[in-house]
Design a protein around this motif. Structure first.
Motif, PDB file in Angstrom:
ATOM      1  N   HIS A 122       0.854  -1.190   0.000  1.00  0.00           N
ATOM      2  CA  HIS A 122       0.000   0.000   0.000  1.00  0.00           C
ATOM      3  C   HIS A 122       0.893   1.245   0.000  1.00  0.00           C
ATOM      4  O   HIS A 122       1.054   1.922   1.018  1.00  0.00           O
ATOM      5  N   THR A 123       1.454   1.541  -1.163  1.00  0.00           N
ATOM      6  CA  THR A 123       2.442   2.603  -1.261  1.00  0.00           C
ATOM      7  C   THR A 123       1.880   3.961  -0.869  1.00  0.00           C
ATOM      8  O   THR A 123       2.505   4.718  -0.107  1.00  0.00           O
ATOM      9  N   ARG A 124       0.704   4.302  -1.383  1.00  0.00           N
ATOM     10  CA  ARG A 124       0.140   5.621  -1.105  1.00  0.00           C
ATOM     11  C   ARG A 124      -0.096   5.815   0.388  1.00  0.00           C
ATOM     12  O   ARG A 124       0.185   6.882   0.934  1.00  0.00           O
ATOM     13  N   ARG A 125      -0.604   4.780   1.044  1.00  0.00           N
ATOM     14  CA  ARG A 125      -0.877   4.918   2.480  1.00  0.00           C
ATOM     15  C   ARG A 125       0.433   5.030   3.258  1.00  0.00           C
ATOM     16  O   ARG A 125       0.525   5.781   4.233  1.00  0.00           O
ATOM     17  N   ALA A 128       1.725   8.448   2.770  1.00  0.00           N
ATOM     18  CA  ALA A 128       0.861   9.395   3.482  1.00  0.00           C
ATOM     19  C   ALA A 128       1.261   9.464   4.956  1.00  0.00           C
ATOM     20  O   ALA A 128       1.301  10.552   5.552  1.00  0.00           O
TER      21      ALA A 128
END
Length: 281
Positions: A122-125, A128
């Motif tokens: 989950h790269t974006r998370r 973030a």
């Protein structure tokens, strides 16, 4: 021992955990309970660490319930141990819920969340959380950036990987030449994305003597993009020389030979160079 106190039980549990015998550690924890000895925070931390190593989510949840039922308010170290356990077990929703409720989040807490989401893809998370970490006034360290580069690698984002690698020194005044793992992570980012020449240049100019992990990571890049020329020969031979007991590169090469795919000019030389190792198969 005629009399066993909490410290002696804790020593046994911790010893098993440190030696990679998590299930034995949990058995000792059960025996401690049967003996009528009440665990303390140190006991729970060791048992939770065992669950994290084993990725034993159910056992970890039972321990978490015991901690809650004991009425004792866990300290920051125990909260971080629980957070790490849920992250290792892939229970990210529970990890994030626990993280949100923590009154004293430190760098370790943030690193656990960043790395847990990175490992789950989950790269974006993950990124973030890295951005939120800065907003919370927590300064990242080498562990943080290893996790961030891992997230970029999973997503194939060379641009982001290079950006964060550079930002270590430009934005955070961190010396990149103190952590070998950072360079290995960037080699992985480049190799996974097909930037083989750039990965070769990095391993040739990094401020460390490349170890077997670095060469194996580069070899993985050749595998991903079917480049089995002289560069792959060098990477494979370096892995064999530095860590001849590691079977992973042998298996990798064996599978590449058997698959018959991605063969290029020069493979004959490659097979000849690897001939002394083929007895392994």
């Amino acid at each position: 021992m005629e009399q066993r106190n909490v410290a002696s039980w804790n020593a046994m549990i911790s010893g098993y955990v440190k030696n990679g015998r998590g299930w034995d550690a949990l058995e000792i924890f059960k025996l401690m309970d049967l003996a009528g000895m009440h665990p303390n925070d140190i006991t729970f931390m060791s048992a939770i660490d065992a669950c994290a190593d084993l990725q034993a989510l159910l056992e970890g949840q039972i321990l978490h319930a015991e901690i809650t039922a004991s009425g004792t308010e866990p300290d920051a170290y125990l909260r971080n141990a629980l957070l790490h356990m849920y992250g290792r077990c892939g229970s990210l929703a529970m990890a994030e819920s626990l993280f949100d409720d923590m009154p004293d989040r430190d760098r370790w807490s943030w690193n656990v969340m960043i790395s847990s989401y990175a490992h789950a893809g989950h790269t974006r998370r993950s990124l973030a959380f890295f951005a939120e970490m800065a907003l919370d006034g927590i300064t990242p360290d080498g562990v943080t950036f290893v996790a961030v580069l891992g997230a970029c690698s999973h997503a194939g984002r060379v641009d982001l990987g290079c950006h964060y690698f550079v930002s270590m020194s430009t934005d955070y005044s961190m010396a990149r030449d103190v952590d070998h793992d950072l360079y290995v992570c960037l080699i992985d980012v480049l190799g996974r994305s097909g930037w083989i020449k750039e990965a070769e240049d990095l391993i040739a100019n990094m401020p460390f003597q490349p170890d077997s992990v670095a060469w194996a990571t580069l070899l993985g890049g050749y595998r991903n993009y079917g480049s089995l020329g002289r560069g792959a020969q060098q990477a494979a031979q370096c892995v064999f020389q530095l860590d001849p007991e590691d079977s992973a590169p042998y298996v990798l090469l064996h599978n590449l030979y058997k698959s018959g795919r991605r063969r290029q000019e020069g493979d004959g030389d490659f097979e000849q160079a690897m001939k002394p190792t083929m007895g392994y198969f």
